[in-house]
Design a protein around this motif. Structure first.
Motif, mmCIF file in Angstrom:
data_model
loop_
_atom_site.group_PDB
_atom_site.id
_atom_site.type_symbol
_atom_site.label_atom_id
_atom_site.label_comp_id
_atom_site.label_asym_id
_atom_site.label_seq_id
_atom_site.Cartn_x
_atom_site.Cartn_y
_atom_site.Cartn_z
ATOM 1 N N SER A 1 14.607 14.638 5.376
ATOM 2 C CA SER A 1 14.236 14.466 6.604
ATOM 3 C C SER A 1 12.718 14.351 6.758
ATOM 4 C CB SER A 1 14.229 15.758 7.116
ATOM 5 O OG SER A 1 15.460 16.079 7.180
ATOM 6 N N LEU A 2 12.201 14.577 5.466
ATOM 7 C CA LEU A 2 10.749 13.528 5.246
ATOM 8 C C LEU A 2 10.385 12.351 6.149
ATOM 9 C CD1 LEU A 2 7.635 14.969 4.759
ATOM 10 C CD2 LEU A 2 7.881 15.183 3.046
ATOM 11 N N LEU A 3 10.699 11.440 4.778
ATOM 12 C CA LEU A 3 11.493 9.811 4.454
ATOM 13 C C LEU A 3 12.171 9.087 6.004
ATOM 14 C CD1 LEU A 3 12.799 9.043 1.274
ATOM 15 C CD2 LEU A 3 10.162 8.992 1.870
ATOM 16 N N GLY A 4 12.933 10.211 6.837
ATOM 17 C CA GLY A 4 12.940 9.730 8.174
ATOM 18 C C GLY A 4 14.108 9.066 7.665
ATOM 19 N N LYS A 5 14.959 8.091 8.668
ATOM 20 C CA LYS A 5 16.332 8.302 8.490
ATOM 21 C C LYS A 5 15.682 5.963 7.859
ATOM 22 C CE LYS A 5 20.433 5.096 11.770
ATOM 23 N NZ LYS A 5 20.365 5.324 12.256
ATOM 24 N N SER A 6 16.252 5.985 7.070
ATOM 25 C CA SER A 6 16.165 4.225 5.890
ATOM 26 C C SER A 6 14.395 4.576 6.247
ATOM 27 C CB SER A 6 16.104 3.333 7.067
ATOM 28 O OG SER A 6 17.775 3.643 6.806
ATOM 29 N N GLY A 7 13.748 5.598 6.112
ATOM 30 C CA GLY A 7 11.982 6.179 5.294
ATOM 31 C C GLY A 7 11.470 5.118 6.426
ATOM 32 N N GLU A 8 11.980 4.992 7.970
ATOM 33 C CA GLU A 8 10.790 5.022 8.957
ATOM 34 C C GLU A 8 9.975 5.638 9.503
ATOM 35 O OE1 GLU A 8 13.349 3.075 12.536
ATOM 36 O OE2 GLU A 8 15.049 2.937 11.025
ATOM 37 N N PHE A 9 9.908 6.430 8.751
ATOM 38 C CA PHE A 9 9.344 7.348 9.256
ATOM 39 C C PHE A 9 7.634 7.735 8.102
ATOM 40 C CE2 PHE A 9 6.339 11.603 8.709
ATOM 41 C CZ PHE A 9 5.685 11.533 10.390
ATOM 42 N N VAL A 10 7.463 6.706 7.138
ATOM 43 C CA VAL A 10 6.986 6.950 6.152
ATOM 44 C C VAL A 10 6.336 5.547 6.474
ATOM 45 C CG1 VAL A 10 6.474 6.631 3.312
ATOM 46 C CG2 VAL A 10 7.631 8.739 4.454
ATOM 47 N N ARG A 11 7.294 4.568 6.561
ATOM 48 C CA ARG A 11 6.666 2.973 6.842
ATOM 49 C C ARG A 11 6.201 2.687 8.513
ATOM 50 N NH1 ARG A 11 12.131 1.642 5.883
ATOM 51 N NH2 ARG A 11 12.634 0.982 7.530
ATOM 52 N N ARG A 12 5.714 3.870 9.116
ATOM 53 C CA ARG A 12 5.042 4.362 10.332
ATOM 54 C C ARG A 12 3.405 4.269 9.236
ATOM 55 N NH1 ARG A 12 5.904 4.433 15.795
ATOM 56 N NH2 ARG A 12 3.679 4.591 16.261
ATOM 57 N N ILE A 13 4.132 5.384 8.832
ATOM 58 C CA ILE A 13 2.899 6.330 8.474
ATOM 59 C C ILE A 13 1.874 4.807 8.047
ATOM 60 C CG2 ILE A 13 1.822 8.001 7.391
ATOM 61 C CD1 ILE A 13 3.454 9.949 8.326
ATOM 62 N N GLU A 14 2.532 4.402 6.787
ATOM 63 C CA GLU A 14 1.652 3.381 5.830
ATOM 64 C C GLU A 14 1.072 2.847 7.178
ATOM 65 O OE1 GLU A 14 4.202 3.819 1.963
ATOM 66 O OE2 GLU A 14 4.916 2.722 3.452
ATOM 67 N N ALA A 15 1.677 2.606 7.936
ATOM 68 C CA ALA A 15 1.495 0.953 9.084
ATOM 69 C C ALA A 15 0.482 1.242 9.435
ATOM 70 C CB ALA A 15 2.391 0.463 9.568
ATOM 71 N N GLU A 16 0.495 2.242 9.636
ATOM 72 C CA GLU A 16 -0.214 3.249 10.834
ATOM 73 C C GLU A 16 -1.997 3.323 10.192
ATOM 74 O OE1 GLU A 16 -0.716 3.634 13.985
ATOM 75 O OE2 GLU A 16 0.951 3.170 15.180
ATOM 76 N N THR A 17 -2.101 3.849 8.983
ATOM 77 C CA THR A 17 -2.787 4.281 8.123
ATOM 78 C C THR A 17 -3.513 3.446 7.307
ATOM 79 O OG1 THR A 17 -1.366 5.323 6.076
ATOM 80 C CG2 THR A 17 -2.477 6.738 8.558
ATOM 81 N N ALA A 18 -2.816 2.859 6.583
ATOM 82 C CA ALA A 18 -2.900 1.231 5.934
ATOM 83 C C ALA A 18 -2.918 3.031 4.292
ATOM 84 C CB ALA A 18 -4.342 0.881 5.693
ATOM 85 N N ALA A 19 -2.798 3.385 4.076
ATOM 86 C CA ALA A 19 -2.182 4.600 2.825
ATOM 87 C C ALA A 19 -0.670 4.320 1.812
ATOM 88 C CB ALA A 19 -2.438 6.385 3.216
ATOM 89 N N LYS A 20 -0.585 4.371 1.207
ATOM 90 C CA LYS A 20 0.438 3.865 0.618
ATOM 91 C C LYS A 20 0.940 5.706 -0.067
ATOM 92 C CE LYS A 20 4.227 2.063 -1.233
ATOM 93 N NZ LYS A 20 5.017 1.887 -1.023
ATOM 94 N N ILE A 21 2.820 6.083 0.405
ATOM 95 C CA ILE A 21 2.707 7.552 0.299
ATOM 96 C C ILE A 21 4.059 6.963 -0.483
ATOM 97 C CG2 ILE A 21 3.959 8.980 1.618
ATOM 98 C CD1 ILE A 21 2.609 8.769 4.345
#
Length: 407
Positions: free
Chosen positions: A310-330
């Motif tokens: 659930s933390l990653l989101g469907k197909s990792g979409e939540f994490v990818r969105r945060i990475e795109a917004e922040t320029a950080a790698k999770i």
């Protein structure tokens, strides 16, 4: 537990006391006016809303809020930024509301904003931005602000007569977005600094002219668009009348995205206290050699293993969105056991923003019953704020020693 970041490469402020609009979820009622999060709005009759990139915001704050305070003292205006992570709808621009008793003091403050915009834009020459502040012609800059739909209509005039006249009189290139978002329209003025200010002086006259309208108090109060949208605040329902062309009313200030088993909801803004702490940290870094904050750092904490999907989101979409917004790698490791190590890597401020958003994700999961309340270490927001405070002390110590030390 989350600790101070580790610099992966060697290399080479307290921003202000009243950063955003006020406490999360607050609202101040004046008569029948209530906008979520507006408890920090000054008691002033007029406002101009500039839109700022993160770099421009940092310059306007200055170390320990010195630049912001100097502008306020010199002009008599009051500067209020939207909370960190809270942007004008559909953009990555923070809202800077410049309040004053008259347009004269507001325009004096706006001129100071333009001076910092020019300084910030000059840095783009070697590192172009996706939201450029430089115009295409030599000596031109891009100044963005927003008006209410009604003000924008006044600026355009019948069949575009007013905006055409304004372009001719000032030689400014003026673009007004067709879409109305939460009662506001984005405006771009492009030209040399004196051209931009000549145009903004006439825009100020239009704002003053509209100050007696029924919708102006709502325009005055709305600074945190993301927070207002997240609480379901609807411009059209509050102000009344027909929505403007393309008006989204009280829709999300940021694009929606799937978030795993929590369903599709908007990308949340940072909570106010964390946003203020990160603004302080970002301002402190101004005292260090250029590029210090852009080195690769990392911070890690443990998260419950059963919460990872659930933390990653469907197909990792939540994490990818945060990475795109922040320029950080999770990264979240795949080891067995009850907990997993989550690591955020990237520029110093970016990793803390990413970490904070992941923490908020865990908190939201708890509210939806997606995990037990006590099952993650290092996720307590107070612990992270304490870590940021410790890091700032290290930065202050390094600054006193000529920047020779590293966090």
């Amino acid at each position: 537990a989350a600790g101070a970041p580790v610099a992966m490469k060697r290399g080479a402020g307290d921003a202000f006391g009243e950063q955003g609009q006020g406490r999360k979820g607050g609202g101040r009622k004046r008569g029948d006016i209530l906008v979520p999060g507006d408890s920090g709005v000054p008691k002033a009759p007029l406002v101009f809303k500039a839109l700022c990139t993160d770099g421009l915001t940092t310059l306007l704050l200055g170390s320990r809020g010195a630049v912001k305070n100097d502008i306020q003292s010199a002009t008599g205006a009051k500067l209020v930024f939207s909370n960190k992570g809270d942007f004008f709808p559909g953009t990555s621009f923070r809202v800077l509301s410049i309040f004053g008793d008259d347009m004269h003091c507001i325009l004096k403050a706006t001129d100071q904003v333009l001076i910092r915009l020019v300084e910030c834009a000059e840095r783009e020459r070697d590192a172009p931005s996706r939201d450029p502040l430089l115009g295409k012609e030599p000596g031109e800059f891009v100044f963005r602000f927003c008006l209410s739909g009604q003000m924008a209509g006044l600026m355009i005039g019948t069949r575009g007569a007013n905006v055409q006249r304004l372009r001719k009189e000032t030689n400014a290139k003026i673009f007004i977005d067709d879409e109305t978002l939460m009662g506001h329209r984005l405006v771009r003025v492009i030209g040399q600094p004196e051209v931009i200010m000549a145009c903004l002086a006439q825009v100020g006259d239009m704002i003053a002219q509209d100050a007696g309208s029924a919708e102006f108090p709502y325009f005055l109060h709305l600074v945190n668009f993301g927070e207002a949208a997240s609480q379901g605040w609807d411009w059209n329902a509050q102000v009344g009348g027909e929505p403007g062309r393309g008006d989204t009313g009280g829709g999300p200030a940021r694009a929606e995205m799937p978030r795993g088993d929590l369903g599709p909801v908007e990308m949340p803004p940072l909570d106010h206290q964390t946003g203020v702490a990160l603004d302080h940290l970002e301002a402190d870094l101004l005292a260090f050699p250029p590029g210090t904050a852009d080195l690769a750092y990392c911070i890690s904490c443990n998260v419950p293993a059963d919460c990872v999907p659930s933390l990653l989101g469907k197909s990792g979409e939540f994490v990818r969105r945060i990475e795109a917004e922040t320029a950080a790698k999770i990264d979240i490791d795949r080891s067995s056991g009850d907990s997993r190590v989550m690591t955020c890597t990237g520029p110093l401020v970016s990793i803390y923003i990413a970490h904070a958003l992941m923490v908020q994700r865990l908190e939201e999961m708890a509210r939806h019953g997606k995990r037990p309340p006590q099952d993650a270490t290092g996720r307590d927001p107070k612990a992270m704020l304490s870590t940021i405070a410790d890091l700032r002390k290290q930065l202050e110590g390094a600054g006193r020693h000529g920047g020779g030390r590293r966090p």
